[in-house]
Design a protein around this motif. Structure first.
Motif, PDB file in Angstrom:
ATOM      1  N   GLY A  45       0.794  -1.220   0.000  1.00 26.36           N
ATOM      2  CA  GLY A  45       0.000   0.000   0.000  1.00 26.36           C
ATOM      3  C   GLY A  45       0.825   1.269   0.000  1.00 26.36           C
ATOM      4  N   VAL A  46       0.168   2.369   0.247  1.00 23.43           N
ATOM      5  CA  VAL A  46       0.667   3.743   0.332  1.00 23.43           C
ATOM      6  C   VAL A  46       0.622   4.406  -1.046  1.00 23.43           C
ATOM      7  CG1 VAL A  46       2.479   5.337   1.037  1.00 23.43           C
ATOM      8  CG2 VAL A  46       2.188   3.189   2.282  1.00 23.43           C
ATOM      9  N   GLY A  47      -0.048   5.529  -1.112  1.00 27.30           N
ATOM     10  CA  GLY A  47      -0.211   6.274  -2.351  1.00 27.30           C
ATOM     11  C   GLY A  47      -1.673   6.615  -2.548  1.00 27.30           C
ATOM     12  N   THR A  48      -1.978   7.255  -3.666  1.00 29.92           N
ATOM     13  CA  THR A  48      -3.371   7.579  -3.954  1.00 29.92           C
ATOM     14  C   THR A  48      -3.953   6.558  -4.924  1.00 29.92           C
ATOM     15  OG1 THR A  48      -2.940   8.989  -5.880  1.00 29.92           O
ATOM     16  CG2 THR A  48      -2.928  10.059  -3.685  1.00 29.92           C
ATOM     17  N   PHE A  49      -5.228   6.305  -4.779  1.00 31.07           N
ATOM     18  CA  PHE A  49      -5.935   5.382  -5.660  1.00 31.07           C
ATOM     19  C   PHE A  49      -5.765   5.844  -7.107  1.00 31.07           C
ATOM     20  CE2 PHE A  49      -9.304   3.190  -7.781  1.00 31.07           C
ATOM     21  CZ  PHE A  49      -9.648   2.103  -7.013  1.00 31.07           C
ATOM     22  N   HIS A  50      -5.941   7.128  -7.341  1.00 33.68           N
ATOM     23  CA  HIS A  50      -5.888   7.683  -8.696  1.00 33.68           C
ATOM     24  C   HIS A  50      -4.519   7.452  -9.350  1.00 33.68           C
ATOM     25  CE1 HIS A  50      -6.620  10.390 -12.025  1.00 33.68           C
ATOM     26  NE2 HIS A  50      -5.543  11.063 -11.693  1.00 33.68           N
ATOM     27  N   GLU A  51      -3.461   7.805  -8.669  1.00 33.16           N
ATOM     28  CA  GLU A  51      -2.120   7.638  -9.245  1.00 33.16           C
ATOM     29  C   GLU A  51      -1.780   6.165  -9.426  1.00 33.16           C
ATOM     30  OE1 GLU A  51       1.425   8.392 -11.060  1.00 33.16           O
ATOM     31  OE2 GLU A  51      -0.236   9.783 -10.689  1.00 33.16           O
ATOM     32  N   SER A  52      -2.159   5.327  -8.475  1.00 38.67           N
ATOM     33  CA  SER A  52      -1.905   3.889  -8.607  1.00 38.67           C
ATOM     34  C   SER A  52      -2.670   3.316  -9.791  1.00 38.67           C
ATOM     35  CB  SER A  52      -2.306   3.163  -7.324  1.00 38.67           C
ATOM     36  OG  SER A  52      -1.501   3.597  -6.256  1.00 38.67           O
ATOM     37  N   SER A  53      -3.911   3.744  -9.977  1.00 35.89           N
ATOM     38  CA  SER A  53      -4.702   3.311 -11.116  1.00 35.89           C
ATOM     39  C   SER A  53      -4.022   3.695 -12.423  1.00 35.89           C
ATOM     40  CB  SER A  53      -6.105   3.922 -11.041  1.00 35.89           C
ATOM     41  OG  SER A  53      -6.858   3.601 -12.186  1.00 35.89           O
ATOM     42  N   ASN A  54      -3.535   4.929 -12.489  1.00 35.49           N
ATOM     43  CA  ASN A  54      -2.833   5.389 -13.692  1.00 35.49           C
ATOM     44  C   ASN A  54      -1.604   4.531 -13.975  1.00 35.49           C
ATOM     45  OD1 ASN A  54      -4.647   7.442 -14.163  1.00 35.49           O
ATOM     46  ND2 ASN A  54      -3.370   9.031 -13.237  1.00 35.49           N
ATOM     47  N   ARG A  55      -0.847   4.216 -12.937  1.00 33.55           N
ATOM     48  CA  ARG A  55       0.372   3.432 -13.130  1.00 33.55           C
ATOM     49  C   ARG A  55       0.063   1.984 -13.522  1.00 33.55           C
ATOM     50  NH1 ARG A  55       5.204   5.764  -9.396  1.00 33.55           N
ATOM     51  NH2 ARG A  55       4.644   7.954  -9.635  1.00 33.55           N
ATOM     52  N   GLY A  89     -12.493   3.998  -7.430  1.00 33.49           N
ATOM     53  CA  GLY A  89     -12.012   4.797  -6.308  1.00 33.49           C
ATOM     54  C   GLY A  89     -12.278   6.266  -6.578  1.00 33.49           C
ATOM     55  N   TYR A  90     -12.474   7.033  -5.506  1.00 31.16           N
ATOM     56  CA  TYR A  90     -12.819   8.447  -5.636  1.00 31.16           C
ATOM     57  C   TYR A  90     -11.798   9.359  -4.964  1.00 31.16           C
ATOM     58  CZ  TYR A  90     -17.185   6.898  -7.605  1.00 31.16           C
ATOM     59  OH  TYR A  90     -18.123   6.315  -8.427  1.00 31.16           O
ATOM     60  N   GLU A  91     -10.567   8.922  -4.860  1.00 30.96           N
ATOM     61  CA  GLU A  91      -9.513   9.763  -4.298  1.00 30.96           C
ATOM     62  C   GLU A  91      -8.905  10.572  -5.435  1.00 30.96           C
ATOM     63  OE1 GLU A  91      -5.613   9.332  -1.389  1.00 30.96           O
ATOM     64  OE2 GLU A  91      -6.540   7.536  -2.217  1.00 30.96           O
ATOM     65  N   VAL A  92      -8.865  11.859  -5.298  1.00 33.74           N
ATOM     66  CA  VAL A  92      -8.445  12.846  -6.302  1.00 33.74           C
ATOM     67  C   VAL A  92      -9.553  13.006  -7.348  1.00 33.74           C
ATOM     68  CG1 VAL A  92      -6.717  13.568  -8.012  1.00 33.74           C
ATOM     69  CG2 VAL A  92      -5.979  12.363  -5.940  1.00 33.74           C
ATOM     70  N   GLU A  93      -9.857  11.937  -8.080  1.00 26.70           N
ATOM     71  CA  GLU A  93     -10.970  11.921  -9.023  1.00 26.70           C
ATOM     72  C   GLU A  93     -11.385  10.473  -9.250  1.00 26.70           C
ATOM     73  OE1 GLU A  93      -9.100  12.037 -13.436  1.00 26.70           O
ATOM     74  OE2 GLU A  93      -8.752  13.856 -12.260  1.00 26.70           O
ATOM     75  N   LYS A  94     -12.529  10.286  -9.878  1.00 26.54           N
ATOM     76  CA  LYS A  94     -13.017   8.929 -10.118  1.00 26.54           C
ATOM     77  C   LYS A  94     -12.005   8.168 -10.976  1.00 26.54           C
ATOM     78  CE  LYS A  94     -16.956   6.360 -11.911  1.00 26.54           C
ATOM     79  NZ  LYS A  94     -18.279   6.446 -12.563  1.00 26.54           N
ATOM     80  N   GLY A  99     -11.216  -4.159 -10.212  1.00 26.38           N
ATOM     81  CA  GLY A  99     -12.578  -4.610 -10.454  1.00 26.38           C
ATOM     82  C   GLY A  99     -12.904  -6.013  -9.978  1.00 26.38           C
ATOM     83  N   VAL A 100     -12.111  -6.550  -9.077  1.00 28.65           N
ATOM     84  CA  VAL A 100     -12.391  -7.879  -8.527  1.00 28.65           C
ATOM     85  C   VAL A 100     -13.609  -7.811  -7.603  1.00 28.65           C
ATOM     86  CG1 VAL A 100     -11.482  -9.741  -7.065  1.00 28.65           C
ATOM     87  CG2 VAL A 100      -9.973  -8.576  -8.679  1.00 28.65           C
ATOM     88  N   ILE A 101     -13.729  -6.725  -6.865  1.00 27.03           N
ATOM     89  CA  ILE A 101     -14.815  -6.550  -5.899  1.00 27.03           C
ATOM     90  C   ILE A 101     -15.729  -5.434  -6.387  1.00 27.03           C
ATOM     91  CG2 ILE A 101     -15.381  -5.963  -3.513  1.00 27.03           C
ATOM     92  CD1 ILE A 101     -12.599  -7.047  -2.734  1.00 27.03           C
ATOM     93  N   ASP A 102     -17.014  -5.702  -6.426  1.00 25.59           N
ATOM     94  CA  ASP A 102     -17.997  -4.727  -6.872  1.00 25.59           C
ATOM     95  C   ASP A 102     -18.271  -3.749  -5.720  1.00 25.59           C
ATOM     96  OD1 ASP A 102     -19.882  -3.386  -8.364  1.00 25.59           O
ATOM     97  OD2 ASP A 102     -21.483  -4.834  -7.943  1.00 25.59           O
ATOM     98  N   ALA A 103     -17.356  -2.811  -5.553  1.00 24.81           N
ATOM     99  CA  ALA A 103     -17.449  -1.845  -4.460  1.00 24.81           C
ATOM    100  C   ALA A 103     -16.715  -0.574  -4.863  1.00 24.81           C
ATOM    101  CB  ALA A 103     -16.841  -2.425  -3.186  1.00 24.81           C
ATOM    102  N   ASP A 104     -16.939   0.472  -4.089  1.00 26.54           N
ATOM    103  CA  ASP A 104     -16.256   1.744  -4.311  1.00 26.54           C
ATOM    104  C   ASP A 104     -15.378   2.075  -3.112  1.00 26.54           C
ATOM    105  OD1 ASP A 104     -17.649   2.129  -6.710  1.00 26.54           O
ATOM    106  OD2 ASP A 104     -19.298   3.175  -5.700  1.00 26.54           O
ATOM    107  N   VAL A 105     -14.292   2.779  -3.371  1.00 28.15           N
ATOM    108  CA  VAL A 105     -13.428   3.283  -2.312  1.00 28.15           C
ATOM    109  C   VAL A 105     -13.725   4.776  -2.187  1.00 28.15           C
ATOM    110  CG1 VAL A 105     -11.056   3.676  -1.564  1.00 28.15           C
ATOM    111  CG2 VAL A 105     -11.673   1.528  -2.699  1.00 28.15           C
ATOM    112  N   ILE A 106     -14.192   5.169  -0.989  1.00 28.96           N
ATOM    113  CA  ILE A 106     -14.636   6.548  -0.758  1.00 28.96           C
ATOM    114  C   ILE A 106     -13.919   7.139   0.454  1.00 28.96           C
ATOM    115  CG2 ILE A 106     -16.902   6.128  -1.805  1.00 28.96           C
ATOM    116  CD1 ILE A 106     -18.011   5.952   1.106  1.00 28.96           C
ATOM    117  N   ARG A 107     -14.002   8.451   0.559  1.00 28.38           N
ATOM    118  CA  ARG A 107     -13.377   9.168   1.674  1.00 28.38           C
ATOM    119  C   ARG A 107     -14.122   8.847   2.971  1.00 28.38           C
ATOM    120  NH1 ARG A 107      -9.741  13.190   2.418  1.00 28.38           N
ATOM    121  NH2 ARG A 107     -10.122  14.706   4.062  1.00 28.38           N
ATOM    122  N   LEU A 108     -13.378   8.671   4.049  1.00 27.45           N
ATOM    123  CA  LEU A 108     -13.983   8.498   5.364  1.00 27.45           C
ATOM    124  C   LEU A 108     -14.742   9.760   5.743  1.00 27.45           C
ATOM    125  CD1 LEU A 108     -10.937   6.942   7.245  1.00 27.45           C
ATOM    126  CD2 LEU A 108     -13.039   5.753   6.651  1.00 27.45           C
TER     127      LEU A 108
END
Length: 166
Positions: A45-55, A89-94, A99-108
């Motif tokens: 872990g560690v990082g943003t969902f958005h940047e990790s998705s891009n990478r 995921g909704y960190e920084v932007e959608k 897609g293994v789990i049908d769920a969203d990652v949202i801000r606490l």
């Protein structure tokens, strides 16, 4: 062989050190062809969902990781590595997850007066299965996060962090 996903973010060095300490063989996975001999996969872990998705997209790893998991490969996602299993995921932007789990990652949504990120030790309640097999009920785990995967039927462990339900 254990593979460790390294997309240039995260706490990969901590995982390397742990595996070396216990003399496990591992290889670093930075490209799809490096998954060929991997039987178990760790995504630190560690990082943003958005940047990790891009990478993941840049390295063409998203679909390969999904295929690895769908073919019954063993996968351990640590923090963000677990969150990336979600659909979105909704960190920084959608952003798209694996897609293994049908769920969203949202801000606490913290209670009034409680800061984000949430940092600290929390008691975890679990079912004693899978990763939690052999771990005492009510054990404490360390958390540092501002985002979470919405609670779903697949949940195997929970912790209270003084946050209202979302």
């Amino acid at each position: 062989m254990i593979g460790i996903i390294d997309i240039g973010l995260g706490n990969t060095e901590s995982v390397y050190k742990l595996l070396r300490k216990f003399e496990y063989e591992y290889q670093i996975v930075q490209a799809p062809n490096q998954l060929a001999d991997v039987k178990k996969l760790i995504f630190p872990g560690v990082g943003t969902f958005h940047e990790s998705s891009n990478r993941l997209s840049e390295k063409n790893l998203r679909s390969e990781i999904l295929q690895f998991i769908e073919n019954d490969g063993h996968y351990l996602g640590i923090c963000l590595g677990m969150q990336l299993l979600a659909r979105t995921g909704y960190e920084v932007e959608k952003s798209n997850g694996i897609g293994v789990i049908d769920a969203d990652v949202i801000r606490l949504s913290p209670l009034e007066g409680k800061p984000l990120p949430h940092i600290g030790w929390n008691t975890v309640q679990h079912e004693g299965q899978g990763l939690f097999s052999g771990i005492e009920q009510g054990s404490d785990f360390y958390f540092v996060h501002s985002y979470h995967m919405k609670l779903i039927i697949l949940t195997t462990a929970t912790t209270a962090v003084n946050l209202p339900p979302t």
